[in-house]
Design a protein around this motif. Structure first.
Motif, short mmCIF file in Angstrom:
data_model
loop_
_atom_site.label_atom_id
_atom_site.label_comp_id
_atom_site.label_asym_id
_atom_site.label_seq_id
_atom_site.Cartn_x
_atom_site.Cartn_y
_atom_site.Cartn_z
N ILE A 1 24.60 -7.21 58.98
CA ILE A 1 25.93 -6.97 58.43
C ILE A 1 25.84 -5.74 57.53
O ILE A 1 25.02 -5.69 56.62
N ILE A 2 26.68 -4.76 57.80
CA ILE A 2 26.73 -3.53 57.01
C ILE A 2 28.14 -3.37 56.46
O ILE A 2 29.09 -3.18 57.23
N HIS A 3 28.25 -3.50 55.15
CA HIS A 3 29.54 -3.30 54.47
C HIS A 3 30.62 -4.16 55.12
O HIS A 3 31.69 -3.69 55.50
N ALA B 1 20.43 0.83 51.16
CA ALA B 1 20.01 -0.55 51.42
C ALA B 1 20.96 -1.57 50.83
O ALA B 1 21.04 -2.71 51.32
N GLU B 2 21.71 -1.22 49.80
CA GLU B 2 22.60 -2.20 49.16
C GLU B 2 23.74 -2.63 50.06
O GLU B 2 24.36 -3.66 49.84
N PHE B 3 24.04 -1.83 51.11
CA PHE B 3 25.11 -2.19 52.02
C PHE B 3 24.61 -2.96 53.23
O PHE B 3 25.41 -3.34 54.08
N CYS B 4 23.30 -3.17 53.37
CA CYS B 4 22.73 -3.84 54.53
C CYS B 4 22.36 -5.27 54.18
O CYS B 4 21.86 -5.56 53.09
N GLN B 5 22.57 -6.15 55.13
CA GLN B 5 22.24 -7.56 54.93
C GLN B 5 21.82 -8.15 56.27
O GLN B 5 22.61 -8.18 57.22
N PHE B 6 20.57 -8.65 56.35
CA PHE B 6 20.07 -9.32 57.53
C PHE B 6 20.17 -10.82 57.30
O PHE B 6 19.62 -11.36 56.33
#
Length: 324
Positions: free
Chosen positions: A6-8, A102-107
């Protein structure tokens, strides 16, 4: 288990080759290499990758144009709602390359979400507990709580052009209805005699059609009054009568003259355009054509009243002895 990226607030869906918004459910499709470029940037989030590294990782040493990578970066920024000037998500590092913050990326994987779901359920309400014969207890977790919340489907919106076409159809139907109502409800054509008292040998008749409420009689009388008076004197001297039938349609005047005497009949129909603009030219035309038709009329010859009587008397004179 393959993690979801998930990005932003945009979930990368490799199956459909698109981005899906986690709140609105909006779906935005990406090209094959654009999607792969975003995946590579996310896997190296926080790292600056050079143009050569990105080209090798994404296009795998394929021959591409100089603008292929910048165009793909621009498309990703538009899809992720990243301003090209501020570059909060994907930044351009001058003379080095590109970096995905990296703050906008979530695995996220399903296994990572299960403990959060169970913990949240435990705080809100107690879970059903069962026990077996040995006294051991276990907590039952509802299957629907183990799954992430469903992504809402995008709301269907009717395109603007459909409403525009519908409005035009309705407007056209209303106009056709008004025209049809006026046409069928209008009174039939009526003949109205005008100013016949002023001219002894001219009869003016206006043709009034039911759907046309306007009258040109007053305007025509103002322009042709002197001309009709002169023609009336000419007709009177030649013992000719004239009937004029006229009607207007927009800027045109339909003017028909019918001339009769005891032995002849002539007719002239004229369609005069922009007849209101030049009264002198209209008067000259009516007088010239009227005079021409009057002169074409046949002259009726009448024998003296005593001619037949004299001939009859001569033919029936008394017979004498000399004649016998």
């Amino acid at each position: 288990m393959t993690p979801s990226l998930i990005i932003h607030h945009w979930l990368i869906d490799h199956a459909s080759g698109s981005l899906i918004h986690q709140v609105t459910g909006e779906q935005r499709r990406l090209g094959e290499y654009q999607l792969k470029l975003l995946q590579v940037l996310a896997e190296h989030a926080g790292e600056t990758l050079t143009r050569e590294e990105l080209t090798n990782l994404v296009w795998e040493r394929r021959v591409i144009g100089n603008n292929s990578l910048p165009n793909a970066i621009h498309a990703l920024r538009l899809a992720l709602e990243d301003d090209g000037k501020q570059q909060r998500i994907i930044k351009t590092v001058p003379k080095k390359g590109y970096i995905l913050e990296a703050e906008f990326c979530q695995f996220i994987t399903l296994a990572d979400m299960l403990p959060q779901v169970q913990s949240a359920d435990a705080e809100s309400s107690a879970e059903p507990v069962t026990s077996d014969e040995s006294g051991a207890t276990s907590t039952l977790v509802s299957p629907d709580r183990m799954l992430p919340p469903p992504v809402p489907a995008p709301a269907a919106e009717a395109p603007f052009w459909r409403w525009l076409v519908l409005g035009q159809v309705v407007l056209l139907a209303v106009l056709l209805l008004i025209i049809a109502r006026n046409y069928f409800s209008a009174s039939p054509t009526v003949l109205q005699e005008k100013n016949s008292v002023a001219y002894s040998n001219i009869r003016m008749v206006e043709v009034r059609r039911g759907w046309d409420g306007s009258s040109a009689s007053d305007d025509l009388n103002k322009q042709l009054g002197p001309v009709l008076f002169s023609l009336n004197q000419y007709l009177k001297n030649r013992q000719v009568n004239m009937e004029v039938f006229f009607f207007t349609s927009g800027s045109s005047l339909n003017y028909t003259m019918t001339l009769t005497n005891r032995c002849d009949r002539r007719q002239l129909a004229m369609n005069i355009i922009n007849w209101r603009t030049d009264g002198l030219q209209l008067s000259a035309l009516i007088y010239r054509e009227g005079e021409r038709k009057i002169n074409e009329m046949a002259k009726c010859v009448t024998q003296p009243a005593g001619g037949n009587a004299a001939a009859g008397a001569g033919g029936n004179k008394p017979e004498t002895a000399a004649d016998r």
